[in-house]
Design a protein around this motif. Structure first.
Motif, PDB file in Angstrom:
ATOM      1  N   ARG A 154       1.015  -1.183   0.101  1.00  0.00           N
ATOM      2  CA  ARG A 154      -0.078  -0.051   0.085  1.00  0.00           C
ATOM      3  C   ARG A 154       0.735   1.158   0.130  1.00  0.00           C
ATOM      4  O   ARG A 154       0.620   2.242  -0.552  1.00  0.00           O
ATOM      5  CB  ARG A 154      -0.927  -0.111   1.134  1.00  0.00           C
ATOM      6  CG  ARG A 154      -1.932  -1.282   1.420  1.00  0.00           C
ATOM      7  CD  ARG A 154      -2.962  -1.145   2.319  1.00  0.00           C
ATOM      8  NE  ARG A 154      -3.796  -0.369   2.098  1.00  0.00           N
ATOM      9  CZ  ARG A 154      -4.775   0.067   3.246  1.00  0.00           C
ATOM     10  NH1 ARG A 154      -4.863  -0.701   4.312  1.00  0.00           N
ATOM     11  NH2 ARG A 154      -5.482   0.982   3.001  1.00  0.00           N
ATOM     12  N   ALA A 155       1.848   1.360   0.644  1.00  0.00           N
ATOM     13  CA  ALA A 155       2.964   2.545   0.753  1.00  0.00           C
ATOM     14  C   ALA A 155       3.439   2.411  -0.779  1.00  0.00           C
ATOM     15  O   ALA A 155       3.568   3.869  -1.073  1.00  0.00           O
ATOM     16  CB  ALA A 155       4.056   2.231   1.774  1.00  0.00           C
ATOM     17  N   VAL A 156       3.844   1.739  -1.216  1.00  0.00           N
ATOM     18  CA  VAL A 156       4.418   1.647  -2.635  1.00  0.00           C
ATOM     19  C   VAL A 156       3.297   2.346  -3.656  1.00  0.00           C
ATOM     20  O   VAL A 156       3.539   3.094  -4.602  1.00  0.00           O
ATOM     21  CB  VAL A 156       5.123   0.420  -3.118  1.00  0.00           C
ATOM     22  CG1 VAL A 156       5.702   0.404  -4.655  1.00  0.00           C
ATOM     23  CG2 VAL A 156       6.261  -0.114  -2.316  1.00  0.00           C
ATOM     24  N   ASP A 157       1.951   1.635  -3.690  1.00  0.00           N
ATOM     25  CA  ASP A 157       1.129   2.374  -4.385  1.00  0.00           C
ATOM     26  C   ASP A 157       0.861   3.461  -4.149  1.00  0.00           C
ATOM     27  O   ASP A 157       0.485   4.538  -5.187  1.00  0.00           O
ATOM     28  CB  ASP A 157       0.117   1.322  -4.044  1.00  0.00           C
ATOM     29  CG  ASP A 157       0.001  -0.203  -4.740  1.00  0.00           C
ATOM     30  OD1 ASP A 157       0.929  -0.426  -5.471  1.00  0.00           O
ATOM     31  OD2 ASP A 157      -1.007  -0.911  -3.993  1.00  0.00           O
ATOM     32  N   LEU A 158       0.770   3.969  -2.927  1.00  0.00           N
ATOM     33  CA  LEU A 158       0.566   5.408  -2.542  1.00  0.00           C
ATOM     34  C   LEU A 158       1.730   6.286  -3.298  1.00  0.00           C
ATOM     35  O   LEU A 158       1.461   7.399  -3.940  1.00  0.00           O
ATOM     36  CB  LEU A 158       0.414   5.675  -1.185  1.00  0.00           C
ATOM     37  CG  LEU A 158       0.548   7.156  -0.482  1.00  0.00           C
ATOM     38  CD1 LEU A 158      -0.671   7.846  -1.249  1.00  0.00           C
ATOM     39  CD2 LEU A 158       0.581   7.168   0.929  1.00  0.00           C
ATOM     40  N   ALA A 159       2.813   6.074  -3.040  1.00  0.00           N
ATOM     41  CA  ALA A 159       3.999   6.806  -3.525  1.00  0.00           C
ATOM     42  C   ALA A 159       3.771   6.783  -5.168  1.00  0.00           C
ATOM     43  O   ALA A 159       4.075   7.800  -5.660  1.00  0.00           O
ATOM     44  CB  ALA A 159       5.029   6.283  -3.223  1.00  0.00           C
ATOM     45  N   ALA A 186      10.066   0.298  -8.164  1.00  0.00           N
ATOM     46  CA  ALA A 186       8.412   0.064  -8.324  1.00  0.00           C
ATOM     47  C   ALA A 186       8.186   0.785  -9.563  1.00  0.00           C
ATOM     48  O   ALA A 186       7.624   0.117 -10.275  1.00  0.00           O
ATOM     49  CB  ALA A 186       7.809   0.410  -7.061  1.00  0.00           C
ATOM     50  N   ARG A 187       8.908   1.806  -9.905  1.00  0.00           N
ATOM     51  CA  ARG A 187       8.392   2.551 -11.033  1.00  0.00           C
ATOM     52  C   ARG A 187       9.259   1.771 -12.434  1.00  0.00           C
ATOM     53  O   ARG A 187       8.672   1.741 -13.149  1.00  0.00           O
ATOM     54  CB  ARG A 187       8.850   4.040 -11.005  1.00  0.00           C
ATOM     55  CG  ARG A 187       8.462   4.829  -9.890  1.00  0.00           C
ATOM     56  CD  ARG A 187       8.643   6.317 -10.138  1.00  0.00           C
ATOM     57  NE  ARG A 187       7.994   6.901 -11.289  1.00  0.00           N
ATOM     58  CZ  ARG A 187       8.431   8.043 -11.928  1.00  0.00           C
ATOM     59  NH1 ARG A 187       9.498   8.755 -11.410  1.00  0.00           N
ATOM     60  NH2 ARG A 187       8.072   8.504 -12.953  1.00  0.00           N
ATOM     61  N   ARG A 191       3.817  -1.002 -13.426  1.00  0.00           N
ATOM     62  CA  ARG A 191       2.725   0.315 -13.457  1.00  0.00           C
ATOM     63  C   ARG A 191       1.849   0.108 -12.305  1.00  0.00           C
ATOM     64  O   ARG A 191       1.949  -0.972 -11.710  1.00  0.00           O
ATOM     65  CB  ARG A 191       1.868   0.145 -14.709  1.00  0.00           C
ATOM     66  CG  ARG A 191       2.606   0.525 -15.931  1.00  0.00           C
ATOM     67  CD  ARG A 191       1.652   0.568 -17.194  1.00  0.00           C
ATOM     68  NE  ARG A 191       2.405   0.697 -18.410  1.00  0.00           N
ATOM     69  CZ  ARG A 191       1.893   0.974 -19.482  1.00  0.00           C
ATOM     70  NH1 ARG A 191       0.703   0.778 -19.909  1.00  0.00           N
ATOM     71  NH2 ARG A 191       2.587   1.113 -20.687  1.00  0.00           N
ATOM     72  N   SER A 192       1.401   1.352 -11.986  1.00  0.00           N
ATOM     73  CA  SER A 192       0.461   1.366 -10.690  1.00  0.00           C
ATOM     74  C   SER A 192      -0.813   0.467 -11.129  1.00  0.00           C
ATOM     75  O   SER A 192      -1.271   0.285 -12.238  1.00  0.00           O
ATOM     76  CB  SER A 192      -0.043   2.665 -10.576  1.00  0.00           C
ATOM     77  OG  SER A 192       1.220   3.563 -10.395  1.00  0.00           O
ATOM     78  N   PRO A 193      -1.297  -0.082 -10.094  1.00  0.00           N
ATOM     79  CA  PRO A 193      -2.559  -1.138 -10.211  1.00  0.00           C
ATOM     80  C   PRO A 193      -3.762  -0.368 -10.689  1.00  0.00           C
ATOM     81  O   PRO A 193      -3.866   0.890 -10.232  1.00  0.00           O
ATOM     82  CB  PRO A 193      -2.645  -1.785  -8.728  1.00  0.00           C
ATOM     83  CG  PRO A 193      -1.862  -1.044  -7.951  1.00  0.00           C
ATOM     84  CD  PRO A 193      -0.593  -0.353  -8.530  1.00  0.00           C
ATOM     85  N   PRO A 194      -4.662  -0.942 -11.010  1.00  0.00           N
ATOM     86  CA  PRO A 194      -5.695  -0.025 -11.559  1.00  0.00           C
ATOM     87  C   PRO A 194      -6.590   0.858 -10.615  1.00  0.00           C
ATOM     88  O   PRO A 194      -6.805   1.847 -10.659  1.00  0.00           O
ATOM     89  CB  PRO A 194      -7.098  -1.301 -12.113  1.00  0.00           C
ATOM     90  CG  PRO A 194      -5.954  -2.283 -12.366  1.00  0.00           C
ATOM     91  CD  PRO A 194      -4.968  -2.412 -11.444  1.00  0.00           C
TER      92      PRO A 194
END
Length: 210
Positions: A154-159, A186-187, A191-194
């Motif tokens: 969740r922290a990675v997704d937020l960033a 991560a980048r 890619r970021s999840p939907p």
């Protein structure tokens, strides 16, 4: 005649830091011999600089070193070197110990110090070997598990979402409480999840860090 000996174990190091101490103890610069990139575990007489110095020695001469481990990195090697010097009538001066190492008391002192030095190096080697073994188990040199960051982090997704919204890489990592290197990986990895791309940000109060 007073000679100086300096040694460093790797080519990235320099004997320059040892020179002021040697010259301050009466060693002329031209009488300083050195070995660069030569491990202390190498037999003393197999070190080119040390061997060249020994060839110049005469009874009554002195050798000056900054520390006793410049003479070798095992108790046996240090003592063998010192015994050899005793046999040809050459005194050894260890600056760190404050003077000459000679006589029964000096021999006791140098034996103890050499043993302590070897013990410390054994501990270091043990820690290194343990780290390498851990690394082999995980398939990496660092010992950390390989693989890209989890998509569910969740922290990675937020960033990632913050970066997409225009925040700087540094600020996004700081807000999400993850390291910049984690965000970079991560980048690069996915890619970021939907749900993140669609703007559904995690609850900040539930972010514990990455």
């Amino acid at each position: 005649m007073r000679y100086g000996y300096a040694r460093v174990s790797t080519l990235k190091q320099s004997v320059g830091s040892q020179m002021p101490d040697l010259t301050a103890h009466g060693v002329e610069a031209e009488n300083v011999f050195s070995d660069v990139g030569v491990s202390g575990s190498t037999n003393a007489l197999d070190r080119p600089g040390f061997a060249a110095m020994v060839a110049m020695l005469n009874c009554g001469d002195e050798i000056v070193v900054t520390k006793i481990d410049r003479l070798g990195r095992s108790t046996a090697d240090v003592l063998h070197t010192l015994d050899h010097m005793d046999g040809i009538g050459v005194e050894v001066v260890v600056i760190q110990l404050g003077g000459k190492i000679s006589g029964p008391l000096g021999r006791l002192l140098r034996t103890v110090l050499a043993a302590v030095g070897e013990f410390e190096r054994d501990l270091i080697a043990e820690r290194i070997n343990a780290g390498l073994e851990n690394a082999r188990k995980h398939g990496t040199k660092s010992g950390k598990a390989i693989g890209r960051p989890r998509r569910s982090g969740r922290a990675v997704d937020l960033a990632l979402r913050l970066v997409e919204q225009g925040h700087s890489h540094r600020d996004a990592a700081q807000i999400a409480r993850i390291s910049p290197s984690t965000l970079t990986r991560a980048r690069q990895s996915y890619r970021s999840p939907p749900e993140i791309r669609q703007g559904r940000l995690p609850d900040f109060s539930q972010i514990n860090g990455g």
